[in-house]
Design an enzyme around this catalytic site. Structure first.
Site, mmCIF file in Angstrom:
data_model
loop_
_atom_site.group_PDB
_atom_site.id
_atom_site.type_symbol
_atom_site.label_atom_id
_atom_site.label_comp_id
_atom_site.label_asym_id
_atom_site.label_seq_id
_atom_site.Cartn_x
_atom_site.Cartn_y
_atom_site.Cartn_z
ATOM 1 N N ASP A 146 -4.370 5.067 2.027
ATOM 2 C CA ASP A 146 -5.596 4.176 1.355
ATOM 3 C C ASP A 146 -6.944 4.173 2.284
ATOM 4 O O ASP A 146 -6.742 4.743 3.380
ATOM 5 C CB ASP A 146 -4.994 2.641 1.374
ATOM 6 C CG ASP A 146 -6.114 1.523 0.991
ATOM 7 O OD1 ASP A 146 -6.788 1.808 0.016
ATOM 8 O OD2 ASP A 146 -6.462 0.805 1.989
ATOM 9 N N ASP A 194 -10.088 1.856 2.074
ATOM 10 C CA ASP A 194 -10.748 0.679 2.786
ATOM 11 C C ASP A 194 -9.431 -0.131 3.311
ATOM 12 O O ASP A 194 -8.747 -0.624 2.758
ATOM 13 C CB ASP A 194 -11.608 -0.230 1.526
ATOM 14 C CG ASP A 194 -12.483 0.543 0.912
ATOM 15 O OD1 ASP A 194 -13.620 0.164 1.079
ATOM 16 O OD2 ASP A 194 -12.404 1.455 0.002
ATOM 17 N N ASP A 232 -3.134 -1.378 2.891
ATOM 18 C CA ASP A 232 -3.368 -2.927 3.463
ATOM 19 C C ASP A 232 -3.371 -3.786 2.218
ATOM 20 O O ASP A 232 -3.168 -4.909 2.671
ATOM 21 C CB ASP A 232 -4.657 -2.841 4.401
ATOM 22 C CG ASP A 232 -5.814 -2.674 3.304
ATOM 23 O OD1 ASP A 232 -5.986 -1.798 2.590
ATOM 24 O OD2 ASP A 232 -6.691 -3.581 3.567
HETATM 25 MG MG LIG Z 1 -7.349 -1.009 1.244
#
Ligand SMILES: [Mg+2]
Length: 263
Positions: free
Chosen positions: A30, A32, A212
């Site tokens: 991922d 961000d 996240d």
């Molecule tokens: Mg993210």
């Protein structure tokens, strides 16, 4: 199931090392909050140079995909590497690196409707302070993080009206964002499995996914059992990941450690 009770991927690295020794990893990362720190605005996000170097080095040793909700051009612009697979737009758009120029679009036939819906939303949201339409090709987002709370119902009404005009599109709600997408169940996890299959099936690679956010749970679910899901930070919710790391810096150290096994 909560994040903090999971084993730490760095502390538990010997176990990971054994699995990587028996199968070449394929990394799904991922952007961000995982490769890059979150910024006040998405356009201000920058991947640290040393993280990009690590990702580039890894991508020469095993398949590496950057998997994001961002649109394809935006994502390529943020990463700027020709060595990685780009899985953009929550998986609706996939583009391979120089050595494997695969291109995949899920729900391509919905593109004209997405464009029409975007035009309509630009019109209806025009007078609403802070409301923003982001066109990503095969999906669009209506952001209203900067809209005063009293105007939130107006955003909802505008979105609901346009959703009614385009019943074939799927409308979902996120954190102060609405998304219009092509119909059908497709997500980061399904895109991961598609790419893994393209790379030669489950038998060929050990999928390792780092993320996240809630949308990364689809990746964790996809690799549960067959691979490794690593949640970055404490999600404060149940997760399908099998490992955790404290934060983005620890995620970068984990990537370096994986790279160290492959040289
Ligand atoms: Mg993210």
């Amino acid at each position: 199931m909560a994040g903090p009770s999971l084993p730490d991927a760095l502390a538990g690295f010997p176990a990971l090392r054994e699995r990587i020794a028996s199968a070449k990893p394929a990394l799904f990362l991922d952007l961000d909050g995982t490769l890059a720190p979150i910024a006040a605005r998405p356009d201000m996000v920058e991947v640290p140079a040393e993280t990009l170097e690590t990702v580039d080095r890894l991508a020469r040793l095993c398949p590496v995909a950057v998997v994001s909700g961002r649109g394809l051009e935006d994502l390529k612009d943020k990463i700027g590497l020709r060595s990685v697979y780009y899985v953009a737009d929550h998986g609706f758009q996939i583009e391979g690196p120089l050595r494997d120029r695969v291109v995949f679009e899920m729900g391509r036939e919905s593109r004209p409707q997405i464009e029409q819906a975007a035009r309509q939303l630009h019109r209806t949201l025009e007078g609403i302070e802070g409301a923003l339409v982001e066109e990503k090709g095969l999906s669009l987002s209506v952001h209203y993080r900067l809209t005063p709370e009293a105007k939130h119902p107006a955003v909802f009404r505008a979105v609901a009206d346009v959703a009614e005009m385009f019943p074939a599109l799927r409308v979902t709600e996120g954190k102060l964002v609405y998304e219009f997408r092509p119909p059908g169940a497709w997500d980061k996890g399904k895109a991961l499995l598609w790419l893994l299959d393209h790379l030669g099936g489950h038998g060929g690679h050990l999928p390792i996914a780092l993320g996240d956010d809630l949308t990364d749970e689809d990746m964790f679910a996809a690799v549960e059992g067959s691979g490794v899901g690593v949640i970055v930070g404490d999600p404060g919710r149940p997760t399908r990941a099998s490992y955790r790391v404290d934060d983005r810096m620890a995620a970068a150290r984990l990537l370096e450690a994986i790279g160290g096994l492959l040289v």
